[in-house]
Design an enzyme around this catalytic site. Structure first.
Site, mmCIF file in Angstrom:
data_model
loop_
_atom_site.group_PDB
_atom_site.id
_atom_site.type_symbol
_atom_site.label_atom_id
_atom_site.label_comp_id
_atom_site.label_asym_id
_atom_site.label_seq_id
_atom_site.Cartn_x
_atom_site.Cartn_y
_atom_site.Cartn_z
ATOM 1 N N LYS B 203 3.918 -2.081 -18.414
ATOM 2 C CA LYS B 203 3.451 -0.710 -18.676
ATOM 3 C C LYS B 203 4.028 0.232 -17.629
ATOM 4 C CE LYS B 203 -0.012 1.768 -17.406
ATOM 5 N NZ LYS B 203 0.522 3.146 -17.330
ATOM 6 N N GLU B 277 1.291 -4.630 -4.745
ATOM 7 C CA GLU B 277 2.031 -3.869 -3.745
ATOM 8 C C GLU B 277 1.400 -2.488 -3.744
ATOM 9 O OE1 GLU B 277 3.901 -1.471 -2.086
ATOM 10 O OE2 GLU B 277 5.646 -1.639 -3.386
ATOM 11 N N CYS B 311 5.461 4.442 -1.039
ATOM 12 C CA CYS B 311 4.307 3.739 -0.456
ATOM 13 C C CYS B 311 4.574 3.352 0.996
ATOM 14 C CB CYS B 311 3.960 2.510 -1.286
ATOM 15 S SG CYS B 311 5.415 1.581 -1.761
ATOM 16 N N GLU B 408 -3.463 8.021 2.587
ATOM 17 C CA GLU B 408 -2.124 8.165 2.045
ATOM 18 C C GLU B 408 -2.044 9.483 1.286
ATOM 19 O OE1 GLU B 408 -0.994 5.274 -0.964
ATOM 20 O OE2 GLU B 408 0.974 5.106 -0.030
#
Lengths: 291, 500
Positions: B203, B277, B311, B408
């Site tokens: 996806k 991850e 990331c 983040e």
């Protein structure tokens, strides 16, 4: 001449092993441990959530020092533990026999296998990095290498049946790789775990590297699974209790612990590397090459 | 079919920057004529594009202009089920029966087509994602092809990767990827999965499905057996259905730590193998002996590459106190030369923020940074009026307690902290629940290695930053997830060893 009375033996008090000391449970509670035939063996300490948290604190405190020991030194200490275990062979044979209801011969074979397992893992300390790490041929002028590093604090729910060989098989791979551990011993067969902690305590293993909790695993497992300062959890002790394992795995997700699900394992079979690699992180380092 | 527009109609065409007057660049847009987009796309299941069962759809837009690029089918649980069935059939009947050598040849073939169609893919990636063409052309797409080429070679050598273990595939892999490197993340997921003998249902992210759909066409061109790769587009609900599907054997996810936690809970108690991850808050540490100009380039690469939608971005600059003033002055000077604007312009350094939602998040956290007392600075910068834009921004005087030092942001926003000793740098760098990456800048080799040893992060870049390679394992410590992608290590998440 009077008759010499037969000597009254000195029984052992089984306590917990936390941070290099052997404290009673903070609750003061104990529970009755029976042999395979249901006869009284001893009262063992019944660890609580608070004991589990104290053990995690001790494991965290020990992690920095233990993980930065040289691999050679960790291997030597594990080998030393095998030596001390061998020296206490008779005691372990008796305890394993009592706990597991084995014949003397089988109990001896089991204790010997536990000693040999420690020796096997001791030898891995300074070899594993060469097997699972290495340099990476990247397509740019960089020196790039990957090395294994310990994950951190590992909670281990020890197998319920195999009180010594199983215990050694789940603890040794975790510590030889530089992790520290809080292990919840077999609920019904906890006695060899405390004696094993005595072996470790006399083998130059720093306090807090291995912390042992006795008592019903159900009392301490949820704390270990949900504790935010535990990095990985081994659910082996939940084998056959899938619902319990699932609940603990869900709790472990809160800080994304590495999880080892329970699986049927033959403790007499030669182990693979996976009990070491699941508590290792791979660190990759890049550095430019140039003049 | 979406017609190819003349670039002059692009809102905000041409990079803008404060340097106007010093360096005036004429617009140098990459041509879109290479693209042949359809107006709508179905789901790619069992080798064919099909309509979704329930028939829902959503639009994929260009974040630089808000232009609608194509209508995308929205897959739901029924579609996911069909895709998993197709993948299972392909696994049982075809893919698991092929020799490693033949599997590898399919992957080599795909790698070659990716190279042949690289310009088209780069343009489409920049259009759909908002990243500068310079990056999609020079980083993303070449790495995509390289990943397939790399793992193609492993397909018939797995016994050498894990000697004595007789590795075998898992079965069907469910893979959910993010929007920051759409096709690159697809390649990180699909290449090792297929090399190891698994089939996949993937996806793509809701905002960046287009290159994955072009990849589906490439699978057709390569004559990949139907069902080996299935692409189900949709949003979070589609991903949840895939992760929860009882007939997948593996979940691979790249994305936020919060979603990673949900996935870990969803798969609890199942047989599914998982690699995650997740997020990061990397420290980029600059010592006083570092080559300062190189370090400044590294800081810029670390946080402004891909608009900071990375990331492993170096989002916390830890600079040694004695050189902080100098580094900041040079960093600001460098930032004024960054050209923000049209992603398709070859001179653009910083493109568009991927979505309105992400822009809102970056704005919110930046506002919090100001409210909490950090000093905010951006170079003067004219942003296009349409699309989603955020200027390269730094915050100074940041403390470890500030949210902008802990959370983040996933945007072009750098938090600057200082340190005095190496030990303090290590402590501050590791003071985060994340552990994905870190950077160290120093001229002293022994110090680099000492720092690399102490930093609890999966990737450490010494005197460089944001470097990736198919042969180099990547992945995090702690709440940055588990498992590794890339290199020999990347095979492990797609294999099992039991004798059963």
């Amino acid at each position: 001449m009077g008759r010499i009375m037969s000597r009254l033996d000195v029984r052992k008090t089984y306590k917990l092993a936390i941070g290099g000391a052997f404290p009673r449970s903070e609750s003061g509670r104990t529970y009755v441990v029976e042999d395979a035939q249901g006869r009284f063996l001893a009262n063992a300490a019944s660890a609580t959530r608070k004991d589990a948290r104290d053990a995690v604190v001790a494991a965290r405190k020990a992690f920095g020092g233990w993980s930065s020991r040289t691999a050679y030194n960790r291997g030597q200490i594990l080998y030393r533990a095998a030596e001390v275990l061998e020296g206490r062979r008779a005691q372990f044979v008796e305890e394993v026999q009592g706990s597991e209801g084995l014949s003397r011969k089988n109990a001896e074979a089991t204790v010997d296998a536990a000693t040999d397992r420690l020796v096997w893992y001791a030898g891995w300390a300074d070899k594993l990095a060469q097997v699972v790490g290495g340099t990476n041929p990247v397509s740019a002028p960089y020196f790039d290498f990957s090395i294994p590093e310990p994950t951190g604090i590992v909670g281990v729910l020890a197998p319920q049946e195999s009180s010594l060989l199983g215990l050694v098989s789940v603890v040794a791979p975790v510590i030889v790789t530089g992790n520290t551990v809080v292990v919840a011993a077999s609920t019904a067969r906890p006695l060899p775990s405390i004696t094993f902690a005595e072996v470790l305590a006399t083998s130059d293993l720093p306090g807090g590297v291995v912390n042992v909790l006795t008592g019903p695993q159900a009392d301490t497992a949820p704390t270990l699974a949900s504790h935010m300062d535990v990095n990985a959890i081994d659910l082996t002790g939940t084998l056959g209790n899938d619902d319990v394992g699932k609940e603990l795995e869900i709790a472990a997700a809160d800080n994304l612990k590495r999880v080892r699900r329970a699986q049927d394992e033959d403790w007499n079979a030669d182990p693979a590397l996976d009990r070491m690699t699941w508590v290792l992180e791979t660190k990759t380092v890049w550095h430019p090459i140039g003049i | 079919m979406v017609s190819t527009r003349s670039t002059t109609s692009d809102p905000g065409s041409g990079p803008t920057s404060a340097s106007t007057g010093i360096f005036d660049y004429a617009p140098a847009p990459e041509s879109r004529s290479v693209l042949n987009l359809r107006s709508s796309y179905g789901l790619f299941i069992d080798g064919e594009f099909v309509d979704p069962v329930a028939g829902g759809s959503f639009k994929s837009i260009s974040p630089a202009s808000e232009e609608v690029l194509a209508e995308i089918a929205e897959g739901d649980a029924a579609d996911v089920d069909l895709a998993v069935q197709a993948a299972r059939r392909a696994y049982t009947r075809t893919w698991s029966r092929l020799s490693g050598r033949e599997r590898g040849k399919y992957l080599f073939r795909i790698a070659r087509i990716l190279q042949e169609r690289s310009r088209e893919l780069a343009v489409l990636e920049s259009l759909d994602n908002g990243k500068p063409i310079r990056e999609s052309r020079d980083v993303d797409i070449p790495q995509v092809a390289a990943n397939f080429f790399y793992y193609a070679g492993w397909a018939d050598k797995l016994d050498y990767a894990f000697p004595g273990k007789a590795p075998r595939p898992l079965g069907v892999a469910g893979q959910v990827i993010p929007w920051n490197f759409p096709l690159l993340m697809l390649s990180w997921k699909i290449a090792p999965a297929l090399a190891c003998g698994n089939t996949v249902v993937l996806k793509p992210a809701e905002t960046t499905p287009l290159t994955a759909l072009l990849f589906a066409e490439i699978c057709q061109q390569a004559d990949l057996p139907p069902g080996v790769v299935n692409i189900v587009t949709g949003a979070g609900e589609t991903g949840r259905a895939l992760v929860a599907h009882p007939d997948i054997d593996k979940v691979a996810f790249t994305g936020s730590t919060d979603v990673g936690r949900q996935i870990a809970k969803t798969v609890a108690g199942t047989r599914k193998k998982v690699t995650l991850e997740l997020g990061g808050k990397a420290a980029n540490i600059v010592f006083d002996d570092a080559p300062i100009d190189q370090a400044v380039e590294g800081i810029v690469d670390g946080i402004f590459f891909n608009q900071g939608h990375v990331c492993c971005a170096g989002s916390r600059l830890l600079v040694q106190e004695s050189i902080a003033e100098d580094v900041l002055a040079r960093l600001k000077r460098r930032m004024t030369t960054l050209r923000v604007g049209d992603p398709l312009d070859k001179n653009t350094d910083v493109g568009a923020i991927n979505s309105a939602e992400q822009l809102a998040k970056i704005r919110e956290l930046s506002d919090v940074g100001e409210q909490e007392g950090a000093g905010r600075w951006s170079p003067p910068c004219d942003l296009p009026s349409n699309g989603f834009w955020f200027p390269p921004t730094i915050f100074t005087g940041v403390t470890q307690a500030h949210r902008i030092a802990r959370e983040e942001i996933f945007g072009p926003v750098l938090s600057v902290l200082t340190f005095r000793t190496p030990a303090e740098a290590v402590e501050k760098a590791n003071n985060t629940p994340f552990g994905l990456s870190a950077g160290v800048w120093t001229d002293k080799g022994s110090r680099s290695l000492w720092m690399a040893d102490k930093l609890r992060a999966g990737v450490v870049w010494a005197n460089t930053f944001n470097k990736f390679d198919p042969a180099s394992p990547f992945g995090g410590y702690k709440e940055s997830g588990y498992g590794r992608e890339g290199g020999r290590h990347g095979l492990e998440g797609y294999l099992r060893w039991d004798a059963s």
